[in-house]
Design a protein around this motif. Structure first.
Motif, PDB file in Angstrom:
ATOM      1  N   GLU A 159       0.837  -1.215   0.000  1.00 27.86           N
ATOM      2  CA  GLU A 159       0.000   0.000   0.000  1.00 27.86           C
ATOM      3  C   GLU A 159       0.865   1.254   0.000  1.00 27.86           C
ATOM      4  O   GLU A 159       0.561   2.238  -0.693  1.00 27.86           O
ATOM      5  CB  GLU A 159      -0.930   0.002   1.218  1.00 27.86           C
ATOM      6  N   ARG A 213       2.378   1.747  -3.361  1.00 24.87           N
ATOM      7  CA  ARG A 213       1.372   2.289  -4.276  1.00 24.87           C
ATOM      8  C   ARG A 213       1.248   3.795  -4.099  1.00 24.87           C
ATOM      9  O   ARG A 213       1.195   4.545  -5.079  1.00 24.87           O
ATOM     10  CB  ARG A 213       0.020   1.619  -4.008  1.00 24.87           C
ATOM     11  N   GLU A 229      -2.301   7.864 -11.502  1.00 23.50           N
ATOM     12  CA  GLU A 229      -3.656   7.658 -10.973  1.00 23.50           C
ATOM     13  C   GLU A 229      -4.703   7.914 -12.054  1.00 23.50           C
ATOM     14  O   GLU A 229      -5.637   7.126 -12.242  1.00 23.50           O
ATOM     15  CB  GLU A 229      -3.889   8.580  -9.780  1.00 23.50           C
ATOM     16  N   LEU A 282      -3.719  -1.621 -10.234  1.00 19.86           N
ATOM     17  CA  LEU A 282      -2.425  -1.058  -9.892  1.00 19.86           C
ATOM     18  C   LEU A 282      -1.754  -1.897  -8.806  1.00 19.86           C
ATOM     19  O   LEU A 282      -0.545  -2.156  -8.858  1.00 19.86           O
ATOM     20  CB  LEU A 282      -2.572   0.395  -9.426  1.00 19.86           C
ATOM     21  N   MET A 283      -2.551  -2.355  -7.834  1.00 18.89           N
ATOM     22  CA  MET A 283      -1.994  -3.215  -6.796  1.00 18.89           C
ATOM     23  C   MET A 283      -1.506  -4.539  -7.388  1.00 18.89           C
ATOM     24  O   MET A 283      -0.480  -5.073  -6.970  1.00 18.89           O
ATOM     25  CB  MET A 283      -3.042  -3.471  -5.704  1.00 18.89           C
ATOM     26  N   ILE A 292       1.847  -3.915  -8.945  1.00 26.77           N
ATOM     27  CA  ILE A 292       2.876  -3.775  -7.908  1.00 26.77           C
ATOM     28  C   ILE A 292       3.231  -5.134  -7.312  1.00 26.77           C
ATOM     29  O   ILE A 292       4.408  -5.475  -7.141  1.00 26.77           O
ATOM     30  CB  ILE A 292       2.400  -2.799  -6.806  1.00 26.77           C
TER      31      ILE A 292
END
Length: 649
Positions: A320, A323, A368, A385-386, A389
């Protein structure tokens, strides 16, 4: 082994003299060089006089092979060859060996060169239709090559040349010489040229060891390294200093191999490595390493979050936090990274989105906004996006550049390993950039017997600042060292699995793989292949072929029942769980299973070093992927652990 026009003529001269009942007499000094080179290659033997030669057993076989090829119309007679023509060289043997690894199928890079030399021909095959394969002549030549072990004789003049020459990889015009030093080195299998046209040269593993030895040795005699010297060194290593006679002790001291007390000096240690390579044929496969732009950015993110951790202990580089770091960066800073995002999103959404994706990159101002533009409903953009990553973190873990840790309050976070910190500091100093598998392989191929990279690999290494000035740069040495010494943990992404599933046992080429995917995905396929080779699952051959390695076959079999839609089914956390369960379980050989008692799960969690939540998540993935049954590791899981061991053997 080197057979140019003058060597072929010399072999026929010796054969002709022997057929008359005499040995070949060489009276013109300028003509001696080809004979000396054939002697070093163990194709000629020296007679009682230093100007007298006869064919060795393998030299005779080679002449008969050449004669048969001429008789069958595969080659013209050597007298008609153009001056300097290379019938056999290090590049020829490398092309033949590459094809042999690929079931005898010749890659597009080598087709013309091997066909023209008489070693390949067009055939009809049930799998590939019309294709080019090695013929019996190529196999006969390779057998001669394997058994005709060359001699090692380094004179003072040649030693001075070796010390002054760049070790490579470098372009051929950087090999500045007027004599036949390069021919001597290639005849002794110290120097290799790239396929198919000898554009790039390099000293191979033995050549580098010889160069290292002579830089530490003294030159009191005309011979700096000889077969006799190596025999004395071998006797010393096997029996000790006291076993040497006075003459042998004096020889080794005068060459700066040992001191007066009989202890090895740096020169002796270096020559011992030469002896080891010769005795054991101790060449290494050309391993490689791969680092994409987003992987580099994740390392930067971990470093930035750890800086914040110093002032706020509650902040740690969990996914997190990483991110947040990425979302804070404007897209204009992502000249390289945006291409990586583009590949990941395109793999997820399909071919038709590629042009639209490029347009969005041009329009969006932040990462974003980019993700929001594709995932506007249900907040899916954040999840994607997570995913990106997490996948990059798994890649970094698979190369042991980051490791999962638990904070004092049981929170999982990621930190760089010493190897990861080394990579990060190199990137910070030399510029943040991708490091591609072909570029690293341009250096590590020198550890093999055929130690010269393709021109394409060499150009990639130059562009990424891994080679320069005729040798690897400091950065190149770092990534080459990582290619051999970093611990690899099996990992494969959804797209890489699609590629691996398409690869047959043998007879496949990179160009064929491109044809099996939509043309718009050529870049994605290239990156996927590079990653698979860096992981140790495939080998990209210098002739354009691609073969699955032993570890790759195990992984392919283990994942044969796993749907390609199952993303990251095999990842370092799953391997960590499998390894821990294997340690606490009982192996049943006949069933090829490892049974785990429920009471031992707690011990497995402890061994894994993971928190219970992360362990159980990985355990669920392993069960869904069919690596684990209800109470046992099954055959697929054991295949993965075997591949894990192979990758790090």
């Amino acid at each position: 082994m080197l057979i140019k026009k003058e060597h072929a003529v010399a072999l026929y001269n010796v054969l002709g003299e022997e057929n008359k009942g005499t040995h070949c007499q060489i009276s013109v000094a300028a003509e001696r060089e080809p004979y000396n080179e054939l002697n070093l290659a163990n194709l000629l033997e020296m007679g009682s006089s230093k100007v007298e030669f006869r064919l060795s057993y393998w030299g005779r076989n080679l002449v008969y092979l050449l004669d048969e090829m001429i008789q069958n119309g595969k080659l013209d007679i050597p007298a008609n060859w153009k001056e300097g023509y290379r019938w056999i060289g290090s590049e020829t043997i490398a092309m033949i060996e590459a094809a042999m690894k690929n079931g005898g199928f010749v890659g597009p890079v080598a087709e013309e060169a091997l066909t023209e030399r008489g070693f390949a021909e067009k055939v009809r095959d049930e799998h590939c239709g019309e294709c080019t394969k090695l013929n019996d002549y190529a196999e006969a030549l390779y057998d001669i090559y394997l058994h005709s072990h060359p001699k090692l004789e380094i004179t003072q003049n040649l030693a001075n040349f070796i010390v002054s020459m760049p070790e490579g990889p470098a372009e051929k015009n950087g090999l500045d010489y007027e004599g036949r030093e390069a021919e001597l080195l290639e005849s002794m299998r110290l120097l290799s040229y790239s396929v198919p046209n000898t554009d790039i040269f390099s000293l191979n593993r033995l050549g580098k060891a010889v160069k290292n030895a002579i830089t530490h040795m003294a030159y009191p005699y005309d011979a700096v390294i000889s077969e006799d010297y190596l025999h004395v060194l071998a006797y010393y290593l096997d029996n000790g200093f006291e076993a040497l006679n006075d003459k042998e002790k004096e020889l080794m001291e005068s060459l700066a191999l040992i001191d007066a007390e009989g202890k090895l000096l740096p020169g002796g240690e270096a020559l011992e490595e030469v002896l080891h390579i010769l005795r054991e044929q101790a060449y290494l496969p050309a391993r490689t390493f791969d680092l994409e732009a987003l992987d580099v950015e994740i390392l930067r993110g971990i470093d930035e979050v750890m800086k914040r951790h110093e002032s706020n202990p509650e902040v740690l580089p969990a996914p997190e936090e990483i991110r947040h770091y990425l979302l804070d960066l404007p897209l204009k800073e992502y000249k390289a990274v945006k291409e990586h995002y583009g590949r990941r999103l395109n793999e997820d959404m399909g071919y038709q989105k590629k042009e639209e994706l490029k347009k969005k990159f041009a329009e969006a101002l932040t990462v974003e906004e980019l993700f929001k533009s594709f995932y506007e409903k249900g907040n899916h953009w954040l999840e994607k996006l997570m995913d990106v990553i997490e996948e990059s973190l798994m890649t970094l873990k698979s190369f042991s550049l980051v490791e999962a840790k638990l904070s004092e309050d049981g929170k999982l976070y990621y930190d760089m390993t010493p190897e990861g910190r080394l990579v990060f500091e190199e990137q910070k100093e030399k510029g943040f950039r991708e490091i591609s598998a072909p570029a690293v392989k341009a250096i590590t191929i020198r550890e093999s017997e055929f130690g010269a990279p393709n021109l394409e690999w060499y150009e990639a290494a130059k562009a990424e600042h891994l080679v320069g000035g005729g040798a690897p740069t400091h950065s190149g040495e770092i990534y080459a060292d990582l290619a051999y010494n970093v611990e690899r943990k099996p990992h494969i992404t959804r797209f890489e699995l699609q590629i691996l599933h398409k690869l047959p046992e043998r007879g496949y080429f990179v160009e064929s793989l491109y044809e099996d995917f939509d043309p718009t995905l050529k870049e994605e396929v290239t990156y996927g292949l590079n990653k698979l080779e860096a992981r140790g699952f495939v080998e990209l051959l210098p002739d354009g072929g691609v073969v699955v390695t032993e570890a790759g076959h195990l992984i392919k079999r283990a994942l044969s029942g796993t749907p390609e839609s199952f993303g990251n089914a095999l990842n370092p956390l799953v391997v960590r769980v499998l390894d821990a369960l294997h340690e606490v379980g009982n192996l049943y050989v006949k069933e090829r299973k490892v049974r785990i008692l429920p009471k031992n799960i707690k011990e497995a969690i402890k061994i894994s070093g993971l928190d219970p939540e992360t362990f159980n998540k990985a355990l669920t993935v392993a069960r869904n992927a069919k690596f684990i049954g209800h109470t046992s590791i099954n055959e697929a899981g054991l295949d993965i652990l075997e591949a894990y061991e192979l990758l790090n053997s």
